[in-house]
Design a protein around this motif. Structure first.
Motif, PDB file in Angstrom:
ATOM      1  N   SER A 177       0.817  -1.213   0.000  1.00 28.13           N
ATOM      2  CA  SER A 177       0.000   0.000   0.000  1.00 28.13           C
ATOM      3  C   SER A 177       0.855   1.269   0.000  1.00 28.13           C
ATOM      4  CB  SER A 177      -0.907   0.011   1.230  1.00 28.13           C
ATOM      5  OG  SER A 177      -1.536   1.254   1.384  1.00 28.13           O
ATOM      6  N   GLU A 178       0.428   2.257  -0.762  1.00 22.59           N
ATOM      7  CA  GLU A 178       1.099   3.552  -0.750  1.00 22.59           C
ATOM      8  C   GLU A 178       0.995   4.209   0.626  1.00 22.59           C
ATOM      9  OE1 GLU A 178      -0.209   6.110  -3.867  1.00 22.59           O
ATOM     10  OE2 GLU A 178       0.625   4.860  -5.470  1.00 22.59           O
ATOM     11  N   LEU A 179      -0.062   3.867   1.391  1.00 21.66           N
ATOM     12  CA  LEU A 179      -0.219   4.411   2.743  1.00 21.66           C
ATOM     13  C   LEU A 179       1.002   4.093   3.603  1.00 21.66           C
ATOM     14  CD1 LEU A 179      -3.926   3.495   3.630  1.00 21.66           C
ATOM     15  CD2 LEU A 179      -2.996   5.803   3.368  1.00 21.66           C
ATOM     16  N   TYR A 180       1.502   2.884   3.447  1.00 22.50           N
ATOM     17  CA  TYR A 180       2.620   2.427   4.279  1.00 22.50           C
ATOM     18  C   TYR A 180       3.918   3.136   3.875  1.00 22.50           C
ATOM     19  CZ  TYR A 180       5.055  -1.022   7.199  1.00 22.50           C
ATOM     20  OH  TYR A 180       5.787  -1.647   8.181  1.00 22.50           O
ATOM     21  N   PHE A 181       4.162   3.218   2.554  1.00 23.94           N
ATOM     22  CA  PHE A 181       5.360   3.909   2.085  1.00 23.94           C
ATOM     23  C   PHE A 181       5.311   5.384   2.475  1.00 23.94           C
ATOM     24  CE2 PHE A 181       5.403   0.176  -0.688  1.00 23.94           C
ATOM     25  CZ  PHE A 181       6.735  -0.184  -0.628  1.00 23.94           C
ATOM     26  N   ALA A 182       4.120   5.980   2.369  1.00 22.77           N
ATOM     27  CA  ALA A 182       3.978   7.392   2.740  1.00 22.77           C
ATOM     28  C   ALA A 182       4.252   7.587   4.229  1.00 22.77           C
ATOM     29  CB  ALA A 182       2.568   7.876   2.401  1.00 22.77           C
ATOM     30  N   SER A 183       3.791   6.661   5.064  1.00 22.96           N
ATOM     31  CA  SER A 183       4.039   6.758   6.505  1.00 22.96           C
ATOM     32  C   SER A 183       5.524   6.683   6.808  1.00 22.96           C
ATOM     33  CB  SER A 183       3.293   5.648   7.248  1.00 22.96           C
ATOM     34  OG  SER A 183       1.905   5.770   7.093  1.00 22.96           O
ATOM     35  N   ALA A 184       6.225   5.776   6.127  1.00 23.44           N
ATOM     36  CA  ALA A 184       7.670   5.638   6.342  1.00 23.44           C
ATOM     37  C   ALA A 184       8.418   6.892   5.893  1.00 23.44           C
ATOM     38  CB  ALA A 184       8.192   4.415   5.601  1.00 23.44           C
ATOM     39  N   LEU A 185       8.074   7.401   4.720  1.00 25.39           N
ATOM     40  CA  LEU A 185       8.768   8.586   4.200  1.00 25.39           C
ATOM     41  C   LEU A 185       8.480   9.824   5.036  1.00 25.39           C
ATOM     42  CD1 LEU A 185       8.271   7.992   0.375  1.00 25.39           C
ATOM     43  CD2 LEU A 185      10.407   7.815   1.652  1.00 25.39           C
ATOM     44  N   SER A 186       7.310   9.855   5.673  1.00 25.05           N
ATOM     45  CA  SER A 186       6.982  11.018   6.513  1.00 25.05           C
ATOM     46  C   SER A 186       7.924  11.142   7.702  1.00 25.05           C
ATOM     47  CB  SER A 186       5.531  10.923   7.002  1.00 25.05           C
ATOM     48  OG  SER A 186       5.374   9.882   7.960  1.00 25.05           O
ATOM     49  N   LEU A 187       8.565  10.033   8.091  1.00 20.23           N
ATOM     50  CA  LEU A 187       9.536  10.078   9.188  1.00 20.23           C
ATOM     51  C   LEU A 187      10.736  10.955   8.823  1.00 20.23           C
ATOM     52  CD1 LEU A 187       9.579   6.299  10.198  1.00 20.23           C
ATOM     53  CD2 LEU A 187       8.335   8.148  11.316  1.00 20.23           C
ATOM     54  N   PHE A 188      10.958  11.129   7.517  1.00 19.61           N
ATOM     55  CA  PHE A 188      12.067  11.961   7.044  1.00 19.61           C
ATOM     56  C   PHE A 188      11.548  13.285   6.484  1.00 19.61           C
ATOM     57  CE2 PHE A 188      12.869   7.428   5.981  1.00 19.61           C
ATOM     58  CZ  PHE A 188      13.799   7.156   6.972  1.00 19.61           C
ATOM     59  N   ASN A 189      10.285  13.596   6.774  1.00 17.37           N
ATOM     60  CA  ASN A 189       9.639  14.803   6.251  1.00 17.37           C
ATOM     61  C   ASN A 189       9.631  14.824   4.729  1.00 17.37           C
ATOM     62  OD1 ASN A 189       9.101  15.995   8.844  1.00 17.37           O
ATOM     63  ND2 ASN A 189      11.268  16.525   8.967  1.00 17.37           N
ATOM     64  N   LEU A 190       9.435  13.635   4.143  1.00 18.30           N
ATOM     65  CA  LEU A 190       9.387  13.501   2.696  1.00 18.30           C
ATOM     66  C   LEU A 190       7.972  13.136   2.249  1.00 18.30           C
ATOM     67  CD1 LEU A 190      12.690  11.508   2.010  1.00 18.30           C
ATOM     68  CD2 LEU A 190      12.300  13.972   1.728  1.00 18.30           C
ATOM     69  N   GLU A 191       7.691  13.437   0.984  1.00 23.18           N
ATOM     70  CA  GLU A 191       6.413  13.087   0.379  1.00 23.18           C
ATOM     71  C   GLU A 191       6.533  11.747  -0.340  1.00 23.18           C
ATOM     72  OE1 GLU A 191       3.713  14.870   0.845  1.00 23.18           O
ATOM     73  OE2 GLU A 191       4.765  16.449   1.956  1.00 23.18           O
ATOM     74  N   LEU A 192       5.389  11.235  -0.769  1.00 25.88           N
ATOM     75  CA  LEU A 192       5.327   9.897  -1.341  1.00 25.88           C
ATOM     76  C   LEU A 192       6.222   9.708  -2.559  1.00 25.88           C
ATOM     77  CD1 LEU A 192       3.942   7.146  -1.033  1.00 25.88           C
ATOM     78  CD2 LEU A 192       2.099   7.988  -2.491  1.00 25.88           C
ATOM     79  N   HIS A 193       6.337  10.718  -3.401  1.00 23.22           N
ATOM     80  CA  HIS A 193       7.095  10.552  -4.639  1.00 23.22           C
ATOM     81  C   HIS A 193       8.505  11.146  -4.558  1.00 23.22           C
ATOM     82  CE1 HIS A 193       3.877   8.721  -6.958  1.00 23.22           C
ATOM     83  NE2 HIS A 193       3.048   9.548  -6.344  1.00 23.22           N
ATOM     84  N   ASP A 194       8.973  11.455  -3.351  1.00 25.31           N
ATOM     85  CA  ASP A 194      10.363  11.862  -3.190  1.00 25.31           C
ATOM     86  C   ASP A 194      11.271  10.642  -3.347  1.00 25.31           C
ATOM     87  OD1 ASP A 194       9.992  14.594  -2.789  1.00 25.31           O
ATOM     88  OD2 ASP A 194       9.548  14.331  -0.662  1.00 25.31           O
ATOM     89  N   PRO A 195      12.532  10.842  -3.768  1.00 18.52           N
ATOM     90  CA  PRO A 195      13.423   9.710  -4.022  1.00 18.52           C
ATOM     91  C   PRO A 195      13.738   8.912  -2.751  1.00 18.52           C
ATOM     92  CG  PRO A 195      14.256  11.704  -5.054  1.00 18.52           C
ATOM     93  CD  PRO A 195      13.147  12.126  -4.146  1.00 18.52           C
ATOM     94  N   PHE A 196      13.771   7.593  -2.881  1.00 19.40           N
ATOM     95  CA  PHE A 196      14.224   6.722  -1.799  1.00 19.40           C
ATOM     96  C   PHE A 196      14.731   5.417  -2.390  1.00 19.40           C
ATOM     97  CE2 PHE A 196       9.786   5.514  -2.375  1.00 19.40           C
ATOM     98  CZ  PHE A 196       9.749   4.141  -2.150  1.00 19.40           C
ATOM     99  N   ILE A 197      15.334   4.585  -1.549  1.00 21.31           N
ATOM    100  CA  ILE A 197      15.845   3.277  -1.967  1.00 21.31           C
ATOM    101  C   ILE A 197      15.129   2.209  -1.149  1.00 21.31           C
ATOM    102  CG2 ILE A 197      17.878   1.783  -2.130  1.00 21.31           C
ATOM    103  CD1 ILE A 197      19.589   4.345  -2.209  1.00 21.31           C
ATOM    104  N   MET A 198      14.568   1.218  -1.841  1.00 16.65           N
ATOM    105  CA  MET A 198      13.883   0.114  -1.161  1.00 16.65           C
ATOM    106  C   MET A 198      14.727  -1.144  -1.253  1.00 16.65           C
ATOM    107  SD  MET A 198      11.130  -0.873   0.447  1.00 16.65           S
ATOM    108  CE  MET A 198      11.162  -2.495   1.250  1.00 16.65           C
ATOM    109  N   ILE A 199      14.965  -1.772  -0.100  1.00 17.19           N
ATOM    110  CA  ILE A 199      15.678  -3.054  -0.044  1.00 17.19           C
ATOM    111  C   ILE A 199      14.684  -4.098   0.448  1.00 17.19           C
ATOM    112  CG2 ILE A 199      17.646  -4.331   0.872  1.00 17.19           C
ATOM    113  CD1 ILE A 199      18.950  -1.643   1.548  1.00 17.19           C
ATOM    114  N   GLY A 200      14.341  -5.063  -0.396  1.00 14.18           N
ATOM    115  CA  GLY A 200      13.353  -6.052   0.005  1.00 14.18           C
ATOM    116  C   GLY A 200      13.539  -7.379  -0.697  1.00 14.18           C
TER     117      GLY A 200
END
Length: 254
Positions: A177-200
């Motif tokens: 869910s995008e809800l989950y990614f958005a919650s994680a990125l909010s910890l860094f004061n980032l928005e949903l479509h800001d750059p990040f790296i996913m390791i999974g």
């Protein structure tokens, strides 16, 4: 700001009941390079404290933030409902204390329910959702692997069954869910479509949804049995076999 790392717990940092090889070295590198990071857990069997205690029990210290699907679901429920019926382990059900109501729930929340699934439970959920309760899933994974029983059905198939029977779509809290990614990125004061790296280690819940958001992806090729064709189709930026491979990539990038 450096691109933050979102790191899957099970299959990447934890293999079965043991820390992954080189996990301490991996944490040390993140600390040394000051890479903003967050550990994600789709398992609804554990709380943030449980995950941190797992590492501490194994002599591994980390201050990396941890976001679990069950705590995200409890936060979501408290913001929106007064009464919910929750199907997950008793250990984490306590996070919903004060909201539990199985007579007249406003929402049904489904998490890891193990081997307790039966027709009576599914039919109860079906009736309540059909009568108007909203359907919430902590995640929607198809299968999960245990040391004792091998690969088992996960939450997803039961959620899909209720969706099909009621013609209602569940709200998904955890990955993908995008809800989950958005919650994680909010910890860094980032928005949903800001750059990040996913390791999974899961193409469907880690790699594919992260790529849709424009993230760089590192696929940890574990024992989930994804075919080479599926990996090529998901097209992760990197494919690795262990954390030592991840460390090499991060040293080059940062």
């Amino acid at each position: 700001m450096k691109k933050p790392l979102l790191i899957d717990l099970d299959g990447v940092l934890r293999i079965g009941k043991e820390p992954s090889p080189h996990v301490e070295k991996f944490f040390d590198l993140i600390n040394t390079l000051q890479i903003p990071s967050c550990i994600l857990s789709n398992s609804t069997l554990s709380t943030t404290n449980d995950v941190r205690q797992f590492f501490e029990f194994n002599g591994i210290q980390t201050k990396i933030p941890i976001l679990t699907a069950v705590e995200a679901a409890a936060m979501y429920a408290r913001l929106r409902y007064r009464r919910v019926a929750v199907y997950c382990t008793d250990h984490v059900k306590s996070l919903f204390r004060g909201l539990l109501d199985y007579e007249n729930p406003q929402a049904i929340i489904i998490g890891d329910y193990g081997k307790r699934w039966d027709f009576e439970t599914l039919n109860y959920i079906f009736r309540k959702v059909r009568e108007g309760a909203e359907l919430i899933a902590m995640h929607k994974k198809r299968t999960w692997k245990t040391a004792e029983d091998g690969i088992l059905l996960d939450v997803g198939p039961f959620v899909v069954a209720i969706e099909y029977a009621t013609k209602k779509e569940a709200t998904i809290i955890g990955k993908p869910s995008e809800l989950y990614f958005a919650s994680a990125l909010s910890l860094f004061n980032l928005e949903l479509h800001d750059p990040f790296i996913m390791i999974g280690d899961d193409l469907e819940t880690d790699i594919e949804p992260a790529k849709k958001l424009g993230a760089e992806t590192i696929f940890f090729n574990s024992e989930k049995g994804f075919t080479q064709e599926a990996i090529l189709k998901a097209n992760p930026d990197y494919v690795v076999n262990n954390l030592e491979d991840v460390i090499k990539i991060l040293k080059e990038k940062f």
